[in-house]
Scaffold this motif. Sequence first.
Motif, PDB file in Angstrom:
ATOM      1  N   GLN A 110       0.858  -1.173   0.000  1.00  0.00           N
ATOM      2  CA  GLN A 110       0.000   0.000   0.000  1.00  0.00           C
ATOM      3  C   GLN A 110       0.896   1.226   0.000  1.00  0.00           C
ATOM      4  O   GLN A 110       1.818   1.318   0.808  1.00  0.00           O
ATOM      5  CB  GLN A 110      -0.908   0.029   1.230  1.00  0.00           C
ATOM      6  N   ALA A 111       0.638   2.140  -0.926  1.00  0.00           N
ATOM      7  CA  ALA A 111       1.401   3.388  -1.000  1.00  0.00           C
ATOM      8  C   ALA A 111       0.657   4.468  -0.232  1.00  0.00           C
ATOM      9  O   ALA A 111      -0.566   4.598  -0.343  1.00  0.00           O
ATOM     10  CB  ALA A 111       1.593   3.802  -2.446  1.00  0.00           C
ATOM     11  N   VAL A 112       1.398   5.234   0.545  1.00  0.00           N
ATOM     12  CA  VAL A 112       0.822   6.333   1.310  1.00  0.00           C
ATOM     13  C   VAL A 112       1.460   7.631   0.797  1.00  0.00           C
ATOM     14  O   VAL A 112       2.680   7.777   0.838  1.00  0.00           O
ATOM     15  CB  VAL A 112       1.078   6.155   2.821  1.00  0.00           C
ATOM     16  N   PRO A 113       0.623   8.564   0.303  1.00  0.00           N
ATOM     17  CA  PRO A 113       1.158   9.798  -0.269  1.00  0.00           C
ATOM     18  C   PRO A 113       1.339  10.900   0.772  1.00  0.00           C
ATOM     19  O   PRO A 113       0.693  10.900   1.824  1.00  0.00           O
ATOM     20  CB  PRO A 113       0.084  10.203  -1.271  1.00  0.00           C
ATOM     21  N   SER A 114       2.197  11.832   0.424  1.00  0.00           N
ATOM     22  CA  SER A 114       2.284  13.081   1.173  1.00  0.00           C
ATOM     23  C   SER A 114       2.676  14.177   0.190  1.00  0.00           C
ATOM     24  O   SER A 114       3.331  13.913  -0.820  1.00  0.00           O
ATOM     25  CB  SER A 114       3.278  12.994   2.329  1.00  0.00           C
ATOM     26  N   ILE A 115       2.258  15.382   0.486  1.00  0.00           N
ATOM     27  CA  ILE A 115       2.505  16.523  -0.395  1.00  0.00           C
ATOM     28  C   ILE A 115       3.159  17.619   0.415  1.00  0.00           C
ATOM     29  O   ILE A 115       2.735  17.932   1.521  1.00  0.00           O
ATOM     30  CB  ILE A 115       1.190  17.019  -1.016  1.00  0.00           C
ATOM     31  N   ALA A 116       4.201  18.205  -0.170  1.00  0.00           N
ATOM     32  CA  ALA A 116       4.887  19.326   0.467  1.00  0.00           C
ATOM     33  C   ALA A 116       5.022  20.452  -0.559  1.00  0.00           C
ATOM     34  O   ALA A 116       5.172  20.165  -1.746  1.00  0.00           O
ATOM     35  CB  ALA A 116       6.267  18.892   0.959  1.00  0.00           C
ATOM     36  N   PRO A 117       4.967  21.672  -0.158  1.00  0.00           N
ATOM     37  CA  PRO A 117       4.684  22.156   1.197  1.00  0.00           C
ATOM     38  C   PRO A 117       3.237  21.875   1.571  1.00  0.00           C
ATOM     39  O   PRO A 117       2.379  21.722   0.700  1.00  0.00           O
ATOM     40  CB  PRO A 117       4.948  23.657   1.097  1.00  0.00           C
ATOM     41  N   SER A 118       2.970  21.812   2.855  1.00  0.00           N
ATOM     42  CA  SER A 118       1.640  21.414   3.326  1.00  0.00           C
ATOM     43  C   SER A 118       0.555  22.376   2.857  1.00  0.00           C
ATOM     44  O   SER A 118      -0.586  21.952   2.631  1.00  0.00           O
ATOM     45  CB  SER A 118       1.623  21.283   4.843  1.00  0.00           C
ATOM     46  N   VAL A 119       0.890  23.639   2.665  1.00  0.00           N
ATOM     47  CA  VAL A 119      -0.100  24.610   2.188  1.00  0.00           C
ATOM     48  C   VAL A 119      -0.595  24.235   0.793  1.00  0.00           C
ATOM     49  O   VAL A 119      -1.722  24.541   0.426  1.00  0.00           O
ATOM     50  CB  VAL A 119       0.465  26.053   2.211  1.00  0.00           C
ATOM     51  N   ALA A 120       0.208  23.529   0.020  1.00  0.00           N
ATOM     52  CA  ALA A 120      -0.163  23.161  -1.345  1.00  0.00           C
ATOM     53  C   ALA A 120      -1.039  21.914  -1.405  1.00  0.00           C
ATOM     54  O   ALA A 120      -1.638  21.632  -2.448  1.00  0.00           O
ATOM     55  CB  ALA A 120       1.092  22.953  -2.179  1.00  0.00           C
ATOM     56  N   ALA A 121      -1.141  21.168  -0.331  1.00  0.00           N
ATOM     57  CA  ALA A 121      -1.900  19.906  -0.341  1.00  0.00           C
ATOM     58  C   ALA A 121      -3.359  20.132  -0.730  1.00  0.00           C
ATOM     59  O   ALA A 121      -3.951  19.307  -1.427  1.00  0.00           O
ATOM     60  CB  ALA A 121      -1.812  19.215   1.012  1.00  0.00           C
TER      61      ALA A 121
END
Length: 183
Positions: A110-121
Amino acid sequence: MSEASANRRLIQRLLLVVVAMFGFGFALVPIYEVMCQALGINGKTAGVVYEGVQVVNEARTVRVQFLATNSAGMVWEFRPKNDELLVHPGAVNEMIFVASNPSNSIMTAQAVPSIAPSVAAAYFHKTECFCFTQQVLQPGQRIEMPVRFIVDRDLPEDVHHLTLAYTLFDITATKSPAAVAGR
């Protein structure tokens, strides 16, 4: 009140606390999913449909960097086909991630995503993603997994670079052998 009845009441209260904690542990996953979807955090955007998206400013580009890492103990080879894309906010984009299972056994990930910078999520919308489902690979199997996304045209002007990172987790042990073999 005798000591025996006091002990019995204490044991009943402690058992009630244990049952409540056990139930709360099961409730955490759906609560987390609902909160992520409602708040648009942690890259959880499954089920959102984006119709009529368009590029408003052809001159504006945003650099989207892609990272792929394995959690501890995960043996798969996992990487994006390219390290980055220059995209126009409002346009539909696609990146392919490649995974292969070099082990001698069937594995589920299972892939878990994250986006940076957090304001852009809140401005990064995945319309299709391999992270929405579990991936099952046979020994030696290699797959290409797409992620289709839109960087919202309302992304703040001071954001010029985003990073979409995935961590791949081995969840084979959490699946029953019949469920893994049946896929």
